[in-house]
Design an enzyme around this catalytic site. Structure first.
Site, short mmCIF file in Angstrom:
data_model
loop_
_atom_site.label_atom_id
_atom_site.label_comp_id
_atom_site.label_asym_id
_atom_site.label_seq_id
_atom_site.Cartn_x
_atom_site.Cartn_y
_atom_site.Cartn_z
N SER A 179 5.36 -8.13 9.59
CA SER A 179 5.00 -8.02 8.18
C SER A 179 5.23 -6.65 7.56
O SER A 179 5.34 -6.54 6.34
CB SER A 179 3.52 -8.39 8.00
N HIS A 207 5.21 -14.89 8.08
CA HIS A 207 6.27 -14.41 7.18
C HIS A 207 7.63 -15.05 7.45
O HIS A 207 8.62 -14.67 6.83
CB HIS A 207 6.37 -12.89 7.28
N LYS A 238 2.17 -17.46 1.71
CA LYS A 238 3.36 -16.62 1.53
C LYS A 238 4.50 -17.47 0.96
O LYS A 238 4.45 -17.82 -0.21
CB LYS A 238 3.67 -15.91 2.83
#
Length: 384
Positions: A179, A207, A238
């Protein structure tokens, strides 16, 4: 109160003081409005701009009208609905696993699984740059653990060789896309060690989900490692543009977690409006592959621009860290970029190691080539 004031002064002196900003609007997923000023946003993890996708918004509204706002309790009391089960089945199919368990956040999923499944006498090996929630889960459970150098298979192998035989069960934890550095874990090499050292593997795909893999499932899918990875954690907050998280695993592990995982058992379940949006987000990921294809093109485009500009960046994904090292310099450049109309936050210790302060860019589907070009040009003037 003297203690609090002293600590706050230390934080400010070390250039690591943080404050919360009040964003008024983020309607087009590329601009945000703060204190009446509009900025081009490079801070959002909404990589595919799904949070304002019409289908997501419509299904959320319809669900809220049908079911109301709250669920009224935890999943094991009065807050467990058929729609939660439907979402978990959807996740399991998406992640190519037998089962999945839905959590209120990635933080709760990470700390919950570790505390439920591993105990004293077991051991965990984690990448040095693993997310803070993993470290918190390990510390709260009191399990022995070792941190291996970031993405360094030789260091992991050395630590396994020295320590594995001293413990009962072993877990290796890594993120697939890191990240803060934006690079990808060497999962294939980790998987090769599995049989020799007898361990399980837990991969945080927060992610990577929605962006990588043939069907957008993540790096584990892209590398064809589904059978080698025991636990896959992912989030809806996300690239999937919503909220909540999950752990995909074998059915027996799901059953165990339902009975033993405290962060699941003692949490009110998320609203069904969010659950409905999550179900829809997986559909969109699978039905609109152009979003991840175009995002990857834009990532390659801006990374090539940075390469030509000689500005030092890290990684290979949509997360692009610009390394400035010094906290004061990172804050200064961030403020100057703000004056130019860009919202880019300085990332400092303890989020990243000391002397590794940086600007963290998040590239998203709506950033135009023209904006990316102008941003790199403006960065060059400020940094070089």
């Amino acid at each position: 109160m003297d203690f609090i004031e002293e600590e706050l002064e230390k934080i400010k002196k070390n250039q690591i003081y943080r404050k919360i900003f009040g964003i008024r609007n983020r309607n087009d997923n590329m601009h945000i409005e703060i204190d009446g000023i509009k900025y081009i946003d490079f801070s959002s993890n909404d990589y595919l701009n799904l949070s304002n996708h019409p289908e997501m918004v419509n299904v959320l509204i319809e669900s809220a009208q049908k079911y109301g706002v709250g669920t009224g309790g935890s999943r094991l009391l009065g807050g467990g609905f058929e729609l939660h089960n439907e979402l978990e089945n959807k996740i399991a199919n998406f992640k190519l696993k037998e089962a999945a368990l839905f959590f209120n956040s990635g933080y709760q999923a990470n700390i919950g699984l570790i505390q439920a499944l591993y105990k004293k006498g077991d051991v965990i090996f984690v990448d040095k740059l693993i997310h803070a929630s993993i470290i918190d889960g390990i510390r709260l459970s009191g399990i022995d653990f070792f941190r291996f150098k970031h993405n360094d298979i030789d260091d992991l192998k050395s630590k396994l060789e020295k320590n594995r035989e001293n413990f009962k069960r072993t877990l290796i934890i890594t993120e697939s896309v890191f990240s803060m550095d934006g690079d990808i874990a060497n999962l294939c090499e980790i998987a090769k060690l599995k049989d020799k050292y007898d361990f399980q593997i837990f991969v945080d795909e927060a992610h990577a989900t929605g962006i990588f893999g043939k069907n957008g499932s993540g790096i584990v899918e892209e590398l064809d490692l589904i059978d080698k990875i025991d636990f896959i954690m992912g989030t809806f907050s996300k690239a999937l543009g919503s909220f909540g998280a999950y752990i995909a695993c074998q059915k027996s592990y799901k059953e165990y977690l339902i009975n033993k995982c405290r962060s699941f058992i003692f949490s009110t379940s998320l609203p069904l409006s969010i659950v409905s949006a999550n179900i829809k987000s997986i559909d969109i990921i699978q039905n609109e592959p152009i979003r991840r294809i175009e995002l990857k093109r834009k990532v390659n485009y801006i990374r090539n621009l940075f390469k030509k500009s000689n500005i030092k960046i890290l990684g290979e994904t949509q997360i692009i860290p610009i390394i400035l090292k010094d906290n004061k310099k990172a804050i200064k450049i961030s403020e100057k970029l703000k004056d130019l109309g860009y919202w880019v936050q300085p990332i400092r210790y303890p989020t990243v190691p000391k002397n590794q302060a940086r600007l963290r860019l998040s590239i998203n589907f709506n950033h135009s080539d023209e904006i990316l070009e102008k941003f790199v040009e403006d960065c060059s003037k400020l940094i070089l």
